[in-house]
Design a protein around this motif. Structure first.
Motif, PDB file in Angstrom:
ATOM      1  N   PHE A  73      -5.170   6.862   0.699  1.00 13.93           N
ATOM      2  CA  PHE A  73      -4.807   7.032   2.108  1.00 13.93           C
ATOM      3  C   PHE A  73      -3.295   7.008   2.294  1.00 13.93           C
ATOM      4  O   PHE A  73      -2.726   7.839   3.023  1.00 13.93           O
ATOM      5  N   LEU A  74      -2.605   6.095   1.622  1.00 11.84           N
ATOM      6  CA  LEU A  74      -1.153   6.003   1.763  1.00 11.84           C
ATOM      7  C   LEU A  74      -0.458   7.227   1.165  1.00 11.84           C
ATOM      8  O   LEU A  74       0.538   7.721   1.716  1.00 11.84           O
ATOM      9  N   ILE A  75      -0.954   7.736   0.038  1.00  9.50           N
ATOM     10  CA  ILE A  75      -0.350   8.930  -0.560  1.00  9.50           C
ATOM     11  C   ILE A  75      -0.529  10.137   0.348  1.00  9.50           C
ATOM     12  O   ILE A  75       0.389  10.954   0.528  1.00  9.50           O
ATOM     13  N   LEU A  76      -1.701  10.261   0.970  1.00  6.44           N
ATOM     14  CA  LEU A  76      -1.937  11.390   1.874  1.00  6.44           C
ATOM     15  C   LEU A  76      -1.107  11.261   3.140  1.00  6.44           C
ATOM     16  O   LEU A  76      -0.746  12.276   3.756  1.00  6.44           O
ATOM     17  N   LEU A  77      -0.837  10.035   3.583  1.00 11.01           N
ATOM     18  CA  LEU A  77       0.083   9.865   4.702  1.00 11.01           C
ATOM     19  C   LEU A  77       1.492  10.317   4.329  1.00 11.01           C
ATOM     20  O   LEU A  77       2.217  10.892   5.141  1.00 11.01           O
ATOM     21  N   TRP A  78       1.872  10.068   3.084  1.00  7.40           N
ATOM     22  CA  TRP A  78       3.204  10.449   2.622  1.00  7.40           C
ATOM     23  C   TRP A  78       3.303  11.958   2.435  1.00  7.40           C
ATOM     24  O   TRP A  78       4.286  12.587   2.869  1.00  7.40           O
ATOM     25  N   GLN A  79       2.295  12.574   1.793  1.00 14.23           N
ATOM     26  CA  GLN A  79       2.306  14.011   1.537  1.00 14.23           C
ATOM     27  C   GLN A  79       0.853  14.493   1.521  1.00 14.23           C
ATOM     28  O   GLN A  79       0.173  14.420   0.492  1.00 14.23           O
ATOM     29  N   PRO A  80       0.346  15.009   2.640  1.00 13.28           N
ATOM     30  CA  PRO A  80      -1.091  15.301   2.737  1.00 13.28           C
ATOM     31  C   PRO A  80      -1.575  16.373   1.770  1.00 13.28           C
ATOM     32  O   PRO A  80      -2.727  16.343   1.343  1.00 13.28           O
ATOM     33  N   ARG A  81      -0.714  17.314   1.397  1.00 14.33           N
ATOM     34  CA  ARG A  81      -1.176  18.388   0.523  1.00 14.33           C
ATOM     35  C   ARG A  81      -1.271  17.978  -0.938  1.00 14.33           C
ATOM     36  O   ARG A  81      -1.603  18.800  -1.785  1.00 14.33           O
ATOM     37  N   ARG A  84      -4.085 -14.417  -0.208  1.00 14.91           N
ATOM     38  CA  ARG A  84      -5.320 -15.161  -0.453  1.00 14.91           C
ATOM     39  C   ARG A  84      -6.539 -14.405   0.073  1.00 14.91           C
ATOM     40  O   ARG A  84      -7.444 -14.974   0.667  1.00 14.91           O
ATOM     41  N   ARG A  85      -6.514 -13.094  -0.148  1.00 16.45           N
ATOM     42  CA  ARG A  85      -7.667 -12.255   0.186  1.00 16.45           C
ATOM     43  C   ARG A  85      -8.289 -11.777  -1.118  1.00 16.45           C
ATOM     44  O   ARG A  85      -7.566 -11.464  -2.074  1.00 16.45           O
ATOM     45  N   PRO A  86      -9.610 -11.717  -1.207  1.00 17.30           N
ATOM     46  CA  PRO A  86     -10.232 -11.277  -2.465  1.00 17.30           C
ATOM     47  C   PRO A  86      -9.970  -9.791  -2.713  1.00 17.30           C
ATOM     48  O   PRO A  86     -10.272  -8.957  -1.865  1.00 17.30           O
ATOM     49  N   PRO A  87      -9.369  -9.436  -3.836  1.00 17.28           N
ATOM     50  CA  PRO A  87      -9.115  -8.008  -4.121  1.00 17.28           C
ATOM     51  C   PRO A  87     -10.411  -7.263  -4.422  1.00 17.28           C
ATOM     52  O   PRO A  87     -11.293  -7.778  -5.107  1.00 17.28           O
ATOM     53  N   GLN A  88     -10.511  -6.044  -3.885  1.00 17.42           N
ATOM     54  CA  GLN A  88     -11.681  -5.190  -4.097  1.00 17.42           C
ATOM     55  C   GLN A  88     -11.210  -3.876  -4.709  1.00 17.42           C
ATOM     56  O   GLN A  88     -10.418  -3.156  -4.091  1.00 17.42           O
ATOM     57  N   PRO A  89     -11.659  -3.541  -5.923  1.00 17.74           N
ATOM     58  CA  PRO A  89     -11.138  -2.335  -6.591  1.00 17.74           C
ATOM     59  C   PRO A  89     -11.361  -1.059  -5.794  1.00 17.74           C
ATOM     60  O   PRO A  89     -10.438  -0.239  -5.660  1.00 17.74           O
ATOM     61  N   LEU A  90     -12.571  -0.850  -5.270  1.00 15.06           N
ATOM     62  CA  LEU A  90     -12.849   0.386  -4.543  1.00 15.06           C
ATOM     63  C   LEU A  90     -11.994   0.480  -3.294  1.00 15.06           C
ATOM     64  O   LEU A  90     -11.454   1.541  -2.957  1.00 15.06           O
ATOM     65  N   ASN A  91     -11.838  -0.624  -2.593  1.00 18.39           N
ATOM     66  CA  ASN A  91     -11.011  -0.627  -1.393  1.00 18.39           C
ATOM     67  C   ASN A  91      -9.550  -0.360  -1.741  1.00 18.39           C
ATOM     68  O   ASN A  91      -8.837   0.346  -1.014  1.00 18.39           O
ATOM     69  N   THR A  92      -9.101  -0.892  -2.875  1.00 16.81           N
ATOM     70  CA  THR A  92      -7.715  -0.682  -3.294  1.00 16.81           C
ATOM     71  C   THR A  92      -7.457   0.780  -3.639  1.00 16.81           C
ATOM     72  O   THR A  92      -6.418   1.347  -3.281  1.00 16.81           O
ATOM     73  N   VAL A  93      -8.389   1.415  -4.330  1.00 16.55           N
ATOM     74  CA  VAL A  93      -8.244   2.839  -4.675  1.00 16.55           C
ATOM     75  C   VAL A  93      -8.166   3.688  -3.406  1.00 16.55           C
ATOM     76  O   VAL A  93      -7.307   4.577  -3.277  1.00 16.55           O
ATOM     77  N   CYS A  94      -9.048   3.425  -2.453  1.00 19.91           N
ATOM     78  CA  CYS A  94      -9.065   4.216  -1.215  1.00 19.91           C
ATOM     79  C   CYS A  94      -7.803   3.968  -0.392  1.00 19.91           C
ATOM     80  O   CYS A  94      -7.284   4.895   0.243  1.00 19.91           O
ATOM     81  N   ALA A  95      -7.304   2.738  -0.391  1.00 20.22           N
ATOM     82  CA  ALA A  95      -6.056   2.461   0.327  1.00 20.22           C
ATOM     83  C   ALA A  95      -4.892   3.224  -0.302  1.00 20.22           C
ATOM     84  O   ALA A  95      -4.043   3.771   0.411  1.00 20.22           O
ATOM     85  N   ALA A  96      -4.838   3.265  -1.635  1.00 20.63           N
ATOM     86  CA  ALA A  96      -3.773   4.007  -2.306  1.00 20.63           C
ATOM     87  C   ALA A  96      -3.856   5.496  -1.981  1.00 20.63           C
ATOM     88  O   ALA A  96      -2.834   6.151  -1.715  1.00 20.63           O
ATOM     89  N   GLY A 142     -10.419   6.395   4.593  1.00 15.45           N
ATOM     90  CA  GLY A 142      -9.778   7.339   3.685  1.00 15.45           C
ATOM     91  C   GLY A 142     -10.586   8.604   3.481  1.00 15.45           C
ATOM     92  O   GLY A 142     -10.034   9.701   3.401  1.00 15.45           O
ATOM     93  N   GLY A 143     -11.924   8.466   3.401  1.00 20.15           N
ATOM     94  CA  GLY A 143     -12.767   9.642   3.226  1.00 20.15           C
ATOM     95  C   GLY A 143     -12.689  10.593   4.403  1.00 20.15           C
ATOM     96  O   GLY A 143     -12.552  11.811   4.235  1.00 20.15           O
ATOM     97  N   PHE A 144     -12.759  10.061   5.639  1.00 20.61           N
ATOM     98  CA  PHE A 144     -12.690  10.931   6.815  1.00 20.61           C
ATOM     99  C   PHE A 144     -11.288  11.499   6.995  1.00 20.61           C
ATOM    100  O   PHE A 144     -11.131  12.635   7.462  1.00 20.61           O
ATOM    101  N   PHE A 145     -10.260  10.742   6.626  1.00 20.67           N
ATOM    102  CA  PHE A 145      -8.909  11.286   6.693  1.00 20.67           C
ATOM    103  C   PHE A 145      -8.755  12.451   5.721  1.00 20.67           C
ATOM    104  O   PHE A 145      -8.145  13.484   6.060  1.00 20.67           O
ATOM    105  N   ALA A 146      -9.320  12.332   4.509  1.00 26.24           N
ATOM    106  CA  ALA A 146      -9.262  13.433   3.541  1.00 26.24           C
ATOM    107  C   ALA A 146     -10.048  14.642   4.025  1.00 26.24           C
ATOM    108  O   ALA A 146      -9.616  15.788   3.844  1.00 26.24           O
ATOM    109  N   LEU A 147     -11.208  14.409   4.665  1.00 25.34           N
ATOM    110  CA  LEU A 147     -11.960  15.531   5.233  1.00 25.34           C
ATOM    111  C   LEU A 147     -11.152  16.231   6.319  1.00 25.34           C
ATOM    112  O   LEU A 147     -11.188  17.465   6.443  1.00 25.34           O
ATOM    113  N   GLY A 148     -10.425  15.460   7.118  1.00 25.85           N
ATOM    114  CA  GLY A 148      -9.564  16.072   8.126  1.00 25.85           C
ATOM    115  C   GLY A 148      -8.448  16.889   7.500  1.00 25.85           C
ATOM    116  O   GLY A 148      -8.101  17.964   7.997  1.00 25.85           O
ATOM    117  N   VAL A 149      -7.873  16.407   6.400  1.00 27.93           N
ATOM    118  CA  VAL A 149      -6.841  17.174   5.695  1.00 27.93           C
ATOM    119  C   VAL A 149      -7.422  18.486   5.173  1.00 27.93           C
ATOM    120  O   VAL A 149      -6.790  19.549   5.269  1.00 27.93           O
TER     121      VAL A 149
END
Length: 812
Positions: free
Chosen positions: A335-343, A321-333, A5-12
């Motif tokens: 990433f998905l929003i930027l895929l939907w609307q990068p600006r 049955r996967r352990p939830p990780q808050p930081l990973n969940t925030v970055c996934a969210a 997500g960080g590198f995708f945002a840098l690319g945006v």
């Protein structure tokens, strides 16, 4: 997901500011992908590089005009009278703005254009989104999905004319909208037939929910409108006057549909579904569609989408049955929003939402443990088992968690709030301890009202009254917190290096890949560098002059180290709408001097607004009696009598000297005797001529020797009659750059074309504020530099010296 997500945002970011064609990004992406297939040993490096290039290609392709009928291919920058037909992408939104001098009403809607018709030409196919506005409300027959025909003036949105102001063109471009269609009246909107026959379900839910929340209330007052804003995202009632105390107390985030609303709604629905014995899996599967319907009904705000994605990913991890990780969940969210609307990355709502959540995820747990350790009992003593001791432990644990959340959220959001809104709000550390629990109760009461309104109206009315009482209490608390001394103050927008250093400091503190000693060493080093760099950056350009073009008039801010003065205020509405936010964005809580150059209402109409907001230490005016009724009434009134001071030629104010008028000058027109100031500098003087007429220029030239008038920079307005500058006066001043504060409308308030021709013959650069926007002149110990909002720049090295034309002796 953190690295991806960080590198995708840098690319945006790179794709947005490099403005490269998407074909270049796609070629680079293909080359790197091929290299990754041929050389698989560096899998992680290739993955991150592909993520960055994909972000750049995505944002470049998202904004590229692929279609041949795109409006950007069909319509130029100039305004054109057109009739467009298309489908409403969203229901029209009525926005009333309550201001000190009246109310402004207008309706805005987004239209997906299908056809474009110019005057006396056949319709032609077109595509693109257009923001349509009308200065009055529309009836309810217009809603999303309908085909309409609208006639108006199509143009590119205006850019910001003042530093720090909202750039409306960029704001709309981030939403994929490149044109603005202004209509004069509601009669310019016609239904074309076809399309949707009923409002969409989210819009109908919005109307029903507003009616349900107002059921049983005696009137639709501010508290009810705030309930609609907090629970439904209805922004029409959230005027600037109502929102001001929440902004100043740092609690405006309560009106963003975010994790607070989504979490409470999910908790209430889960509890109701679990009562009849429904399993956890089935309850979650039932709640998720309802939650996303609520997000759609509130208009898909970034904070709500982020919270919905986080909850969906969190529950999906549990189902798999996967352990939830808050930081990973925030970055996934993200990433998905930027895929939907990068600006979305460039919008304040997206940045604040994810900034606060990252602050809570990274910094809240260690802060909570640190605060809870203050009340830890002696490990060698027997633990207290009384009910009072247990209640105190639970109370302290709750207070520690609330305080840690408030501190973490403020530390994460403070630089973004300062950058976007020019406010520092430390009072929110205390306010959030009260306002967030109140907001939770309001959301819970509002959810109860919506759930019970249909089948038990009496109970829903009780919930409504409870929510109204809590919202009224919250409104009073916001005023109380906003009025606390030193609770908030305006501050200048920080430059991006300061924001970057601040972010690196906190990343080092929370970095999991560094041990504690290295984290503290890196954070201490960067903090010292930041504290040392901040005052140094403030001294780089200590003296500035900023010309602010307004709708009818202009204002000039003069700053020296530790001193600030404002010349003129403009009319009342521009003074409140433009000058006041600009001064706050400069970090000014008080003016050292307010200078009225002359009695024109266009220059002094906003006097009361500026005086009440910035409390100047003195108000300077000329020695002569003008015919302006507003000016005479102000001089005769007892208000501000202790601040007023009449000044004449020879008066020295800091580094500026008053040249005109003298106390014994004959009384003439207002433009014959405005205050004229000059800043002496060995590397280029600056002359503020105001709206001085030719008669006043002759008086000034006869009184002073030529060397007292010579200046590299000449700033002037437009007199009521005649051209602003005479050739003989220009020969005495010999400027290199002339800045004319003129207006686009009406046409007689523009700089005449003959002035540009005369200055071109004398090799003098001319900037008109109607074209270039605000102009800032920075003085250093060795030179000066002028920059305008449209990007143009001037220094003594870039401008030629003054050269008289051959026919100067024969000119006036």
């Amino acid at each position: 997901m953190l690295a991806v997500g960080g590198f995708f945002a840098l690319g945006v970011l790179a794709g947005r500011y490099l403005e490269t064609s998407p074909f270049g990004w796609l070629a680079a992406l293909a080359a790197v992908s091929l290299a990754a297939l041929l050389h698989r040993r560096w899998a992680m490096m290739w993955t991150l590089l592909i993520a960055g290039l994909a972000g750049g290609a995505h944002v470049a392709g998202w904004s590229f005009p692929w279609h041949s009928h795109d409006l950007r291919h069909l319509v130029a920058e100039d305004m054109v009278e057109v009739e467009v037909s298309g489908v409403l992408a969203e229901s029209p939104l009525f926005k009333p703005f309550t201001r000190r001098h009246g109310a402004e009403l207008f309706t805005a809607a987004i239209l997906q254009v299908h056809h474009l018709q110019r005057d006396r030409q056949p319709p032609e196919p077109a595509c693109g989104l257009v923001m349509v506005t009308v200065p009055e409300p529309l009836d309810e027959s217009f809603f999303a999905g309908q085909r309409v025909r609208v006639r108006g003036v199509l143009q590119r949105p205006s850019r910001a004319l003042l530093p720090g102001a909202l750039d409306y063109r960029t704001h709309l471009e981030h939403r994929g909208i490149y044109y603005l269609l202004r209509t004069r009246q509601a009669a310019d909107w016609l239904l074309a037939g076809g399309g949707a026959t009923h409002p969409p379900l989210p819009a109908r839910f919005q109307a029903w929910a507003r009616q349900a929340l107002a059921h049983g209330q005696p009137e639709t007052d501010d508290a009810v409108k705030l309930l609609w804003a907090m629970l439904l995202g209805w922004r029409a009632g959230l005027t600037d006057e109502i929102a001001a105390p929440f902004m100043q107390s740092g609690t405006m985030h309560l009106f963003a549909i975010s994790g607070l609303h989504i979490g409470l709604l999910a908790y209430v629905l889960m509890s109701l579904l679990r009562l009849p014995g429904l399993s956890l899996l089935m309850a979650r599967l039932c709640v998720l569609p309802l939650m996303w319907f609520y997000i759609a009904a509130t208009g898909w705000p970034a904070s709500a989408v982020r919270a919905g994605l986080m909850l969906t990913v969190w529950w999906s991890a549990g189902l798999l049955r996967r352990p939830p990780q808050p930081l990973n969940t925030v970055c996934a969210a993200a990433f998905l929003i930027l895929l939907w609307q990068p600006r979305q990355l460039f919008q304040a709502g997206f940045q604040l939402s994810f900034g606060v959540v990252l602050g809570l995820v990274l910094w809240m747990p260690p802060m909570t443990r640190w605060l809870e350790s203050w009340a830890q009992p002696d490990p060698l003593a027997l633990p207290a088992t009384s009910p009072l001791a247990a209640a105190l432990r639970h109370a302290w644990r709750w207070l520690a968690q609330a305080a840690a959340a408030s501190i973490a959220a403020w530390l994460a959001s403070a630089p973004l709030v300062l950058y976007h809104f020019s406010w520092v709000t430390p009072v929110c550390l205390l306010a959030n301890l009260v306002m967030v629990p109140l907001g939770s109760l309001i959301v819970a009461a509002g959810a109860g009202a919506l759930l019970t309104h249909g089948w038990w109206p009496a109970l829903g009315e009780i919930f409504n009254h409870s929510a109204w009482a809590l919202m009224s209490l919250q409104l009073h608390c916001s005023h109380a917190f906003a009025d606390l001394p030193m609770g908030h103050w305006p501050a200048p927008r920080p430059p991006w290096p300061g924001l970057l250093m601040y972010g690196v400091v906190w990343v080092c503190i929370a970095a999991p890949f560094l041990n504690r000693r290295r984290r503290m060493a890196a954070a201490t080093l960067l903090t010292v560098a930041l504290l040392a760099w901040a005052p140094l950056a403030q001294r780089i350009h200590p003296s500035t002059v900023t010309i602010l073009p307004l709708e009818d008039g202009y204002s000039i801010l003069v700053r020296e180290p530790g001193w600030a003065a404002l010349l003129d205020t403009g009319r009342p509405l521009p003074a409140e709408r433009h000058v006041t936010p600009f001064l706050r964005a400069q970090g000014l809580a008080r003016l050292d001097a307010l200078i009225l150059t002359h009695g024109d209402l266009g220059q002094m109409g906003g006097l009361s607004c500026i005086v009440s907001e910035f409390q100047p230490r003195q108000i300077l005016h000329g020695p002569l009696w003008h015919r302006s009724p507003a000016y005479r009434d102000w001089l005769q009134s007892t208000q501000h009598a202790t601040l007023r001071q009449a000044v004449a030629a020879g008066f020295q104010l800091h580094t500026w000297q008053l040249l005109h008028p003298a106390a014994d000058d004959p009384l003439g027109a207002a433009d014959d005797s405005p205050l004229v100031w000059r800043r002496e500098s060995p590397h280029g003087a600056c002359l503020l001529l105001s709206d001085l007429s030719r008669a006043g220029q002759n008086q000034l030239a006869q009184r002073l020797p030529p060397h007292r008038l010579r200046a590299d920079l000449l700033i002037c307005g437009l007199p009521e009659q005649g051209e602003p500058l005479a050739d003989g006066f220009l020969r005495l001043v010999q400027p290199r750059l002339v800045i004319v504060a003129d207006n686009l409308y009406p046409a007689d308030r523009r700089a005449p074309s003959s002035l540009s021709r005369r200055l071109a013959r004398q090799r003098v650069a001319l900037w008109c504020t109607r074209e270039c926007g605000a102009v800032e002149i920075q003085f250093t110990s060795t030179s000066w530099r002028a920059t305008a909002m449209d990007g143009r720049c001037a220094t003594p090295d870039l401008l030629p010296g003054w050269q008289p034309p051959p026919d100067l002796e024969n000119s006036e």
